[in-house]
Write an enzyme that holds these catalytic residues in place. Sequence first.
Site, PDB file in Angstrom:
ATOM      1  N   PHE A  12     -28.262  -7.228 -10.046  1.00  0.00           N
ATOM      2  CA  PHE A  12     -28.884  -7.332 -10.515  1.00  0.00           C
ATOM      3  C   PHE A  12     -28.872  -7.596 -12.021  1.00  0.00           C
ATOM      4  N   ILE A  13     -27.723  -6.721 -12.848  1.00  0.00           N
ATOM      5  CA  ILE A  13     -27.573  -6.929 -14.378  1.00  0.00           C
ATOM      6  C   ILE A  13     -26.163  -8.491 -14.532  1.00  0.00           C
ATOM      7  N   ASP A  35     -19.317 -13.182  -5.727  1.00  0.00           N
ATOM      8  CA  ASP A  35     -20.044 -12.045  -5.013  1.00  0.00           C
ATOM      9  C   ASP A  35     -19.903 -11.782  -3.409  1.00  0.00           C
ATOM     10  N   LEU A  37     -22.440 -10.303  -1.701  1.00  0.00           N
ATOM     11  CA  LEU A  37     -23.355 -10.912  -1.269  1.00  0.00           C
ATOM     12  C   LEU A  37     -23.413  -9.127  -0.244  1.00  0.00           C
ATOM     13  N   GLU A  86     -20.971  -1.159  -5.954  1.00  0.00           N
ATOM     14  CA  GLU A  86     -21.752  -0.208  -5.397  1.00  0.00           C
ATOM     15  C   GLU A  86     -22.138   0.550  -6.546  1.00  0.00           C
ATOM     16  N   ASP A 137     -22.278   5.109 -18.310  1.00  0.00           N
ATOM     17  CA  ASP A 137     -22.875   6.362 -18.948  1.00  0.00           C
ATOM     18  C   ASP A 137     -22.608   7.767 -17.921  1.00  0.00           C
ATOM     19  N   GLU A 138     -22.636   7.492 -16.988  1.00  0.00           N
ATOM     20  CA  GLU A 138     -22.613   9.159 -16.090  1.00  0.00           C
ATOM     21  C   GLU A 138     -20.808   9.277 -16.282  1.00  0.00           C
ATOM     22  N   TYR A 163     -20.670   8.156  -7.037  1.00  0.00           N
ATOM     23  CA  TYR A 163     -20.691   6.767  -7.524  1.00  0.00           C
ATOM     24  C   TYR A 163     -20.031   6.905  -9.412  1.00  0.00           C
ATOM     25  N   SER A 166     -16.276   7.212  -9.410  1.00  0.00           N
ATOM     26  CA  SER A 166     -15.767   6.303  -8.680  1.00  0.00           C
ATOM     27  C   SER A 166     -15.647   5.259  -9.706  1.00  0.00           C
ATOM     28  N   ARG A 227     -33.391  10.241 -18.824  1.00  0.00           N
ATOM     29  CA  ARG A 227     -32.216   8.925 -18.631  1.00  0.00           C
ATOM     30  C   ARG A 227     -32.598   7.845 -20.036  1.00  0.00           C
ATOM     31  N   ASP A 297     -34.769  17.849  -4.563  1.00  0.00           N
ATOM     32  CA  ASP A 297     -33.843  17.176  -5.368  1.00  0.00           C
ATOM     33  C   ASP A 297     -32.915  16.275  -5.052  1.00  0.00           C
TER      34      ASP A 297
HETATM   35  P1  NAD Z   1     -26.295  -4.450  -8.010  1.00  0.00           P
HETATM   36  O1  NAD Z   1     -25.555  -2.742  -6.640  1.00  0.00           O
HETATM   37  O2  NAD Z   1     -27.468  -4.688  -8.792  1.00  0.00           O
HETATM   38  O3  NAD Z   1     -25.125  -5.344  -7.847  1.00  0.00           O
HETATM   39  C1  NAD Z   1     -23.961  -5.030  -7.132  1.00  0.00           C
HETATM   40  C2  NAD Z   1     -23.677  -6.580  -6.775  1.00  0.00           C
HETATM   41  O4  NAD Z   1     -21.897  -6.645  -6.559  1.00  0.00           O
HETATM   42  C3  NAD Z   1     -24.124  -7.455  -5.782  1.00  0.00           C
HETATM   43  O5  NAD Z   1     -24.950  -8.105  -5.774  1.00  0.00           O
HETATM   44  C4  NAD Z   1     -23.469  -7.079  -4.602  1.00  0.00           C
HETATM   45  O6  NAD Z   1     -23.581  -7.791  -3.266  1.00  0.00           O
HETATM   46  C5  NAD Z   1     -21.948  -7.032  -5.654  1.00  0.00           C
HETATM   47  N1  NAD Z   1     -20.764  -6.336  -4.544  1.00  0.00           N
HETATM   48  C6  NAD Z   1     -20.435  -5.458  -4.478  1.00  0.00           C
HETATM   49  N2  NAD Z   1     -19.385  -4.597  -3.249  1.00  0.00           N
HETATM   50  C7  NAD Z   1     -18.670  -6.019  -4.084  1.00  0.00           C
HETATM   51  C8  NAD Z   1     -17.055  -6.470  -3.407  1.00  0.00           C
HETATM   52  N3  NAD Z   1     -16.838  -5.660  -3.216  1.00  0.00           N
HETATM   53  N4  NAD Z   1     -16.833  -7.943  -3.860  1.00  0.00           N
HETATM   54  C9  NAD Z   1     -17.991  -8.210  -4.537  1.00  0.00           C
HETATM   55  N5  NAD Z   1     -19.478  -8.480  -4.886  1.00  0.00           N
HETATM   56  C10 NAD Z   1     -19.629  -7.429  -4.009  1.00  0.00           C
HETATM   57  O7  NAD Z   1     -25.832  -3.635  -9.336  1.00  0.00           O
HETATM   58  P2  NAD Z   1     -25.742  -3.465 -11.224  1.00  0.00           P
HETATM   59  O8  NAD Z   1     -26.764  -2.858 -11.747  1.00  0.00           O
HETATM   60  O9  NAD Z   1     -25.966  -5.123 -11.170  1.00  0.00           O
HETATM   61  O10 NAD Z   1     -25.006  -3.021 -11.116  1.00  0.00           O
HETATM   62  C11 NAD Z   1     -23.946  -3.587 -12.436  1.00  0.00           C
HETATM   63  C12 NAD Z   1     -22.704  -2.856 -12.423  1.00  0.00           C
HETATM   64  O11 NAD Z   1     -23.356  -2.297 -14.050  1.00  0.00           O
HETATM   65  C13 NAD Z   1     -22.118  -1.835 -11.879  1.00  0.00           C
HETATM   66  O12 NAD Z   1     -20.537  -1.172 -12.609  1.00  0.00           O
HETATM   67  C14 NAD Z   1     -23.011  -0.779 -12.220  1.00  0.00           C
HETATM   68  O13 NAD Z   1     -22.169  -0.059 -12.220  1.00  0.00           O
HETATM   69  C15 NAD Z   1     -22.351  -1.594 -13.783  1.00  0.00           C
HETATM   70  N6  NAD Z   1     -23.935  -0.704 -14.743  1.00  0.00           N
HETATM   71  C16 NAD Z   1     -25.157  -0.496 -14.158  1.00  0.00           C
HETATM   72  C17 NAD Z   1     -26.828   0.228 -14.689  1.00  0.00           C
HETATM   73  C18 NAD Z   1     -27.446  -0.241 -13.933  1.00  0.00           C
HETATM   74  O14 NAD Z   1     -28.201   1.089 -14.729  1.00  0.00           O
HETATM   75  N7  NAD Z   1     -28.128  -0.107 -12.993  1.00  0.00           N
HETATM   76  C19 NAD Z   1     -26.243   0.825 -15.641  1.00  0.00           C
HETATM   77  C20 NAD Z   1     -24.571   0.637 -15.880  1.00  0.00           C
HETATM   78  C21 NAD Z   1     -23.684   0.388 -15.504  1.00  0.00           C
HETATM   79  O1  TDX Z   2     -36.568   8.067  -6.089  1.00  0.00           O
HETATM   80  C1  TDX Z   2     -36.482   8.041  -6.817  1.00  0.00           C
HETATM   81  N1  TDX Z   2     -36.758   9.370  -7.709  1.00  0.00           N
HETATM   82  C2  TDX Z   2     -36.788  10.106  -8.639  1.00  0.00           C
HETATM   83  O2  TDX Z   2     -37.006  11.064  -9.386  1.00  0.00           O
HETATM   84  C3  TDX Z   2     -35.373   7.756  -7.163  1.00  0.00           C
HETATM   85  C4  TDX Z   2     -34.922   6.684  -6.352  1.00  0.00           C
HETATM   86  C5  TDX Z   2     -34.859   8.261  -8.566  1.00  0.00           C
HETATM   87  N2  TDX Z   2     -35.476   9.175  -9.064  1.00  0.00           N
HETATM   88  C6  TDX Z   2     -34.992   9.789 -10.435  1.00  0.00           C
HETATM   89  C7  TDX Z   2     -33.408   9.982 -10.201  1.00  0.00           C
HETATM   90  C8  TDX Z   2     -32.806  10.085 -11.547  1.00  0.00           C
HETATM   91  O3  TDX Z   2     -33.159  11.064 -12.934  1.00  0.00           O
HETATM   92  O4  TDX Z   2     -35.291   9.083 -11.232  1.00  0.00           O
HETATM   93  C9  TDX Z   2     -33.725   8.759 -12.511  1.00  0.00           C
HETATM   94  C10 TDX Z   2     -33.039   7.682 -12.324  1.00  0.00           C
HETATM   95  O5  TDX Z   2     -32.942   7.211 -10.860  1.00  0.00           O
HETATM   96  P1  TDX Z   2     -31.809   5.261 -10.587  1.00  0.00           P
HETATM   97  O6  TDX Z   2     -32.346   4.257 -10.689  1.00  0.00           O
HETATM   98  O7  TDX Z   2     -31.359   5.849  -9.182  1.00  0.00           O
HETATM   99  O8  TDX Z   2     -30.855   5.125 -11.809  1.00  0.00           O
HETATM  100  P2  TDX Z   2     -29.455   7.057 -11.799  1.00  0.00           P
HETATM  101  O9  TDX Z   2     -29.220   7.622 -10.591  1.00  0.00           O
HETATM  102  O10 TDX Z   2     -30.116   7.132 -13.421  1.00  0.00           O
HETATM  103  O11 TDX Z   2     -28.202   5.601 -12.344  1.00  0.00           O
HETATM  104  C11 TDX Z   2     -28.317   4.211 -12.467  1.00  0.00           C
HETATM  105  O12 TDX Z   2     -28.098   4.664 -13.856  1.00  0.00           O
HETATM  106  C12 TDX Z   2     -26.695   4.210 -14.641  1.00  0.00           C
HETATM  107  C13 TDX Z   2     -27.953   2.712 -12.155  1.00  0.00           C
HETATM  108  O13 TDX Z   2     -28.664   3.161 -10.709  1.00  0.00           O
HETATM  109  C14 TDX Z   2     -25.983   2.897 -12.439  1.00  0.00           C
HETATM  110  O14 TDX Z   2     -25.922   1.842 -11.319  1.00  0.00           O
HETATM  111  C15 TDX Z   2     -26.258   3.400 -13.443  1.00  0.00           C
HETATM  112  O15 TDX Z   2     -24.819   3.270 -13.328  1.00  0.00           O
END
Ligand code: NAD
Ligand code: TDX
Length: 361
Positions: A12-13, A35, A37, A86, A137-138, A163, A166, A227, A297
């Site tokens: 995603f990001i 990646d 995948l 992950e 931020d988690e 998560y 890690s 959040r 929850d």
């Molecule tokens: P995502 O799960 O959408 O994407 C993760 C990507 O990493 C995928 O394309 C997957 O194939 C790849 N990947 C996983 N394991 C791998 C491996 N062993 N080798 C190579 N590639 C691998 O995650 P995202 O939401 O895009 O998050 C990206 C980064 O940003 C992460 O490090 C996450 O902790 C951090 N982050 C995410 C959020 C959020 O809200 N999504 C917020 C803050 C930080």
């Molecule tokens: O079905 C749901 N119902 C629900 O109430 C899901 C999937 C989530 N939730 C709640 C849990 C959280 O309070 O919504 C909030 C957001 O949940 P997620 O989208 O799973 O995000 P969160 O757990 O906050 O973590 C995300 O933000 C920080 C990302 O997945 C992480 O990768 C990032 O580091």
Amino acid sequence: MRTYLVTGGAGFIGSNYIHYMFKKYGDDIRIINVDVLTYAGNLENLKAVENRDNYTFVRADICDKEAIAKIFAENDIDRVVHFAAESHVDRSIANPEVFVQTNVLGTAVMLNCAKAAWENADGTFKEGKKFLHVSTDEVYGSLPDDENAFFYETTPYDPHSPYSASKASSDMLVKAYMDTYKFPANITNCSNNYGPYQFPEKFIPLMINNALNGKKLPVYGDGKNVRDWLYVEDHAKAIDMVQEQGKLFETYNIGGHNEKQNIQILNIILDTLQEMLPEGDPRKELVSKDLITYVEDRKGHDRRYAIAPDKIKAEIGWEPETMFKEGIRKTIQWYFENEDWMKNATSGDYQKYYEAMYSNK
Ligand code: NAD
Ligand code: TDX
């Protein structure tokens, strides 16, 4: 020309970041996207850039030392932007081990390979090389329901989920490399992102997709967990600004100044869907607040996250630009225009995971 090694660029990001970087720098940079995948990596996200001469995709696991070392040996990498992880908290509760493997061991491999490639014989590092570790931020744990409480860069780490534990471990490894070797790196800790290409296991795309299909909207607990949501392109911009303008060895928090309870977010999504769906569209009948279903929850559910992005604003001049009202409209519009993407993402393995996750709730 700077060469970037982006890990996890099919997620995603990472994919939003790659689009942002080509929009900003065009042919002036080269990006190698590494990646493996997993279920979360989707090359469809990168269709628009896959034919560029200055873009290369390499399918490799960041835990595979030989594969990563080979990429460094064959390319003069200037920047590493390390997204691969992950990333879903619920999956980490169900299956923690792969989180330790990818997020901790994978980060160690990335650091070690970059260090080996960039280190001079005297232990200093080649000029201009930089590693950016993308974190969350988690790692700071959970804030009380007090609107004056924020996470700062100085807030002690207190992760709760497998998560976040890690990710905290991976941050500590990066810090250890900076402290021990003066390894040229930065860490960014960002709040929850939303926007195009987000996998529909995460709250916002899951709710959009379920609502459009008239499916129940599962809200964990009392729905009042908070959040701080940031539009993903603003995050991409912040990462680039930190890497180019930030002070080496520093951590920067990135946040949206946009704290909302989950139930508030869900109500905004449902109202916005109703506003945006044209009269006569059959989905207008399906989208309804009656679909909201409070479910058991999440275990160890962090109550509130809120970032104070003061340091990044003061030192670098970055601020969130996209107001939530605008960002959520752009996001919903993207999901409207990319129904096939959503269908593919919600078929196959993801479907099996979804059923296992929600069947007893
Ligand atoms: P995502 O799960 O959408 O994407 C993760 C990507 O990493 C995928 O394309 C997957 O194939 C790849 N990947 C996983 N394991 C791998 C491996 N062993 N080798 C190579 N590639 C691998 O995650 P995202 O939401 O895009 O998050 C990206 C980064 O940003 C992460 O490090 C996450 O902790 C951090 N982050 C995410 C959020 C959020 O809200 N999504 C917020 C803050 C930080
Ligand atoms: O079905 C749901 N119902 C629900 O109430 C899901 C999937 C989530 N939730 C709640 C849990 C959280 O309070 O919504 C909030 C957001 O949940 P997620 O989208 O799973 O995000 P969160 O757990 O906050 O973590 C995300 O933000 C920080 C990302 O997945 C992480 O990768 C990032 O580091």
